[in-house]
Motif scaffolding. Structure first.
Motif, mmCIF file in Angstrom:
data_model
loop_
_atom_site.group_PDB
_atom_site.id
_atom_site.type_symbol
_atom_site.label_atom_id
_atom_site.label_comp_id
_atom_site.label_asym_id
_atom_site.label_seq_id
_atom_site.Cartn_x
_atom_site.Cartn_y
_atom_site.Cartn_z
ATOM 1 N N ALA A 125 -6.646 4.346 3.818
ATOM 2 C CA ALA A 125 -6.562 3.326 4.782
ATOM 3 C C ALA A 125 -5.569 2.267 5.279
ATOM 4 N N SER A 126 -6.265 1.698 6.405
ATOM 5 C CA SER A 126 -5.211 0.295 6.487
ATOM 6 C C SER A 126 -5.418 -0.861 5.284
ATOM 7 N N GLU A 127 -3.639 -1.762 5.427
ATOM 8 C CA GLU A 127 -4.474 -3.038 4.155
ATOM 9 C C GLU A 127 -5.685 -3.319 4.966
ATOM 10 N N ALA A 129 -7.932 -2.180 5.812
ATOM 11 C CA ALA A 129 -9.721 -1.834 5.555
ATOM 12 C C ALA A 129 -10.189 -2.577 5.159
ATOM 13 N N LYS A 130 -12.026 -2.351 5.415
ATOM 14 C CA LYS A 130 -12.865 -2.894 4.581
ATOM 15 C C LYS A 130 -13.979 -1.812 4.619
ATOM 16 N N THR A 170 -12.638 -4.723 -0.394
ATOM 17 C CA THR A 170 -11.015 -4.501 0.466
ATOM 18 C C THR A 170 -10.678 -3.022 0.196
ATOM 19 N N ALA A 171 -9.419 -2.275 1.158
ATOM 20 C CA ALA A 171 -8.692 -1.481 0.780
ATOM 21 C C ALA A 171 -7.896 -1.119 -0.890
ATOM 22 N N VAL A 180 -10.922 5.658 -1.855
ATOM 23 C CA VAL A 180 -9.468 6.336 -0.645
ATOM 24 C C VAL A 180 -8.054 7.108 -1.687
ATOM 25 N N VAL A 183 -3.159 4.204 0.269
ATOM 26 C CA VAL A 183 -3.305 2.609 1.121
ATOM 27 C C VAL A 183 -2.114 1.961 2.014
#
Length: 260
Positions: A125-127, A129-130, A170-171, A180, A183
């Motif tokens: 996940a990117s920072e 991402a939700k 959140t991520a 995940v 991150v």
């Protein structure tokens, strides 16, 4: 492939599958499901496609759920048919792929988007991402395997909380829960995903396939998991790759696996 909602790009054995409806936050509609099925069929068949990344177009969204406009005319039979088709043609096909498929979650992964990510073998996940399963806000529940996979990944209590409240996380929270694996900053997301898959696709393909299959068996709590592992362990000794792996180890060189 001539597709209207999906972009594909093959590089060094890794197929990047991008859901391309950024004006709709990449929401899943019937066309997306049908075209994902087409792409997955091709991925299964073509030897040069050794692994895949699923991601979303644009900076905002991975997949921000289903296209709600398609729900208005559905009755019980239509809703069940929609879920069954998606699970059979896309979500289960991803989960049971003998070749690795990972999600690179670049933004909102809500509803069907969270379910799509969870069907993948693991997630980055990117920072920004939700994640969330907000279906209760529509009087519904997840229909593409979310109740099952979210529980498998993060445990019963937290999965129930997220699905009953419809809350987004959140991520960093997703990382803490085990939803995940990594991150990263947005610009590092796809390079990190590609790097991991380059490592994986240079391992023995038949062994990777068995790892996927047996881990899926473990995830559903099947009683025969240990026996399935014994059987698979034995079968692999009859492969050329296992002989090559042992020989390369003893000769102190890198193995050359052929998937045989």
């Amino acid at each position: 492939m001539q597709l209207s909602t999906i972009l594909t790009h093959l590089n060094e054995g890794v197929l990047t599958i991008t859901i391309n409806r950024p004006d709709k936050l990449n929401a899943l509609n019937k066309t997306v499901i049908e075209e994902l099925h087409i792409v997955l069929e091709s991925f299964y068949k073509h030897h040069e496609m050794k692994a895949a990344i699923i991601t979303g177009a644009g900076p905002k969204s991975f997949v921000a759920g289903a296209d709600i406009s398609e729900f208005l005319e559905l009755d019980a039979a239509g809703g069940a048919a929609l879920a069954a088709k998606g699970q059979e043609q896309v979500f289960s096909k991803i989960e049971n792929s003998p070749k690795p498929i990972i999600a690179a979650v670049n933004g909102f992964a809500l509803g069907g988007g969270c379910e799509l990510a969870m069907a993948c073998h693991f997630r980055l996940a990117s920072e920004q991402a939700k994640f969330g399963q907000p279906e209760v806000n529509l009087g519904l529940i997840p229909g593409y395997g979310g109740t099952q996979r979210l529980t498998q990944l993060i445990g019963k209590g937290k999965a129930m909380e997220l699905m009953m409240t419809g809350a987004m996380i959140t991520a960093p929270e997703a990382l803490q829960l085990g939803l995940v694996n990594y991150v990263t900053p947005a610009e590092e997301l796809l390079p990190k995903a590609n790097s991991l898959l380059q490592t994986i696709i240079h391992k023995a393909p038949l062994a990777i396939s068995e790892v996927i299959r047996l881990t899926n068996i473990a995830a559903i709590g099947a009683d025969n998991g240990l026996q399935e592992e014994i059987n698979a362990f034995g079968r692999l000794f009859d492969t050329e790759d296992a002989k090559e792996g042992a020989k390369a180890f003893l000769e102190k060189r890198q193995p050359v696996f052929k998937g045989k």
